[in-house]
Design a protein around this motif. Structure first.
Motif, PDB file in Angstrom:
ATOM      1  N   ALA A   7      33.986  28.848 -37.202  1.00 19.13           N
ATOM      2  CA  ALA A   7      34.579  27.652 -36.887  1.00 19.13           C
ATOM      3  C   ALA A   7      35.697  26.926 -37.298  1.00 19.13           C
ATOM      4  CB  ALA A   7      33.430  27.054 -37.610  1.00 19.13           C
ATOM      5  N   ARG A   8      35.849  27.899 -39.074  1.00 18.60           N
ATOM      6  CA  ARG A   8      37.520  27.277 -39.739  1.00 18.60           C
ATOM      7  C   ARG A   8      38.396  28.117 -38.414  1.00 18.60           C
ATOM      8  NH1 ARG A   8      38.916  23.638 -43.291  1.00 18.60           N
ATOM      9  NH2 ARG A   8      40.909  23.783 -42.868  1.00 18.60           N
ATOM     10  N   GLU A  10      38.688  27.873 -35.602  1.00 20.24           N
ATOM     11  CA  GLU A  10      38.935  27.680 -34.246  1.00 20.24           C
ATOM     12  C   GLU A  10      39.567  25.713 -34.636  1.00 20.24           C
ATOM     13  OE1 GLU A  10      36.279  24.955 -30.932  1.00 20.24           O
ATOM     14  OE2 GLU A  10      35.554  27.187 -31.525  1.00 20.24           O
ATOM     15  N   TYR A  11      39.174  25.345 -35.435  1.00 21.01           N
ATOM     16  CA  TYR A  11      39.907  24.069 -36.259  1.00 21.01           C
ATOM     17  C   TYR A  11      41.330  24.200 -36.794  1.00 21.01           C
ATOM     18  CZ  TYR A  11      40.139  20.552 -39.419  1.00 21.01           C
ATOM     19  OH  TYR A  11      40.865  18.742 -39.291  1.00 21.01           O
ATOM     20  N   ASP A  12      41.817  25.406 -37.342  1.00 25.44           N
ATOM     21  CA  ASP A  12      42.954  25.809 -37.731  1.00 25.44           C
ATOM     22  C   ASP A  12      43.490  25.631 -36.801  1.00 25.44           C
ATOM     23  OD1 ASP A  12      42.517  25.386 -39.902  1.00 25.44           O
ATOM     24  OD2 ASP A  12      42.278  27.203 -40.758  1.00 25.44           O
ATOM     25  N   LEU A  14      43.162  23.952 -33.525  1.00 25.80           N
ATOM     26  CA  LEU A  14      43.219  23.262 -32.723  1.00 25.80           C
ATOM     27  C   LEU A  14      44.425  22.672 -33.095  1.00 25.80           C
ATOM     28  CD1 LEU A  14      39.654  22.118 -32.909  1.00 25.80           C
ATOM     29  CD2 LEU A  14      41.730  22.238 -30.612  1.00 25.80           C
ATOM     30  N   ALA A  27      41.203  18.262 -33.825  1.00 28.26           N
ATOM     31  CA  ALA A  27      39.641  18.305 -34.765  1.00 28.26           C
ATOM     32  C   ALA A  27      39.677  17.123 -36.453  1.00 28.26           C
ATOM     33  CB  ALA A  27      40.105  19.623 -34.979  1.00 28.26           C
ATOM     34  N   CYS A  30      34.385  20.819 -39.431  1.00 30.66           N
ATOM     35  CA  CYS A  30      34.048  21.832 -38.541  1.00 30.66           C
ATOM     36  C   CYS A  30      32.985  22.188 -40.397  1.00 30.66           C
ATOM     37  CB  CYS A  30      35.177  23.241 -38.844  1.00 30.66           C
ATOM     38  SG  CYS A  30      36.193  23.136 -40.380  1.00 30.66           S
ATOM     39  N   VAL A  43      32.597  22.490 -34.538  1.00 30.97           N
ATOM     40  CA  VAL A  43      33.660  22.071 -34.535  1.00 30.97           C
ATOM     41  C   VAL A  43      33.679  20.628 -33.904  1.00 30.97           C
ATOM     42  CG1 VAL A  43      35.890  21.942 -33.925  1.00 30.97           C
ATOM     43  CG2 VAL A  43      35.629  24.413 -34.956  1.00 30.97           C
ATOM     44  N   THR A  45      35.641  17.346 -32.722  1.00 31.03           N
ATOM     45  CA  THR A  45      36.737  16.382 -32.657  1.00 31.03           C
ATOM     46  C   THR A  45      36.545  15.264 -31.962  1.00 31.03           C
ATOM     47  OG1 THR A  45      36.084  17.431 -30.180  1.00 31.03           O
ATOM     48  CG2 THR A  45      37.289  19.000 -31.092  1.00 31.03           C
TER      49      THR A  45
END
Length: 204
Positions: A7-8, A10-12, A14, A27, A30, A43, A45
């Motif tokens: 999750a982190r 994907e968050y980073d 974004l 975002a 997460c 995540v 958004t």
């Protein structure tokens, strides 16, 4: 920990894509954990009001067309959406990123907005590989785009709009586009064969 790490990432990603000028959802949070016996990564958004998947707006004709519920774009607006998709894909690759699932359903367009903004969504697999790995994964992205063009029964002029916008945004010399598209067509045919095999076996 592994789920939270996914999750982190994907968050980073974004945040990094937004900083590079690639339009993606914003975002805001997460997390991850267990839901029963299943590991779940989340995540969150911000909503994009009025957004619809591009394959539905283009009138997906093949694959699984029954799931689309929004009205199709007027014929005069289709080339503009295809140019937006090609431009966004080209900018993504020019910045060194690959999506790895780059079908039209992962382009989110706001058809009611006169500017027709388009966002890239579903970024669980987005990455920024180097060297030969980037070249191979870019071809995978292009194969997905070519397959999506088949799903939506794009005409030859519509395909030309899509790929011309991609070539310009990716800063590709004109002579390189042809070999890329030939390789992408091979990838797309492979996706079609895979889907036919899954359909025969009753798999999604």
């Amino acid at each position: 920990a592994a789920v939270l790490g996914a999750a982190r990432r994907e968050y980073d990603a974004l945040g990094a894509l937004a900083a590079a000028g690639i339009p993606v959802p914003e975002a805001v949070a997460c997390g991850g954990g267990l839901l029963g016996d299943a590991a779940v990564a989340v995540v969150v958004t911000r909503e994009i009001p009025g957004g619809e998947q591009a394959d539905c707006l283009l009138g997906r004709r093949r694959g699984r067309p029954g799931r689309c519920r929004c009205p199709e774009l007027a014929p005069r607006d289709r080339p503009r959406l295809l140019r937006r998709i090609g431009d966004l894909a080209g900018r993504l690759h020019r910045a060194g990123w690959v999506h790895q699932d780059l079908y039209f359903c992962h382009f989110f367009a706001v058809a009611a907005d006169p500017d027709l903004p388009v966002y890239l969504i579903d970024l669980q697999r987005v990455t920024r590989p180097g060297g030969l790995r980037f070249a191979g994964r870019r071809l995978k992205d292009l194969g997905a785009l070519d397959f999506a063009a088949w799903e939506c029964a794009l005409t030859r002029p519509e395909r030309a709009e899509l790929w011309a916008a991609y070539r310009e945004a990716a800063a590709l010399p004109r002579w390189r586009l042809g070999p890329y598209l030939a390789a992408a067509r091979v990838k797309a045919l492979g996706i079609r064969r895979r889907d036919l095999r899954r359909a025969r076996e009753g798999r999604p």
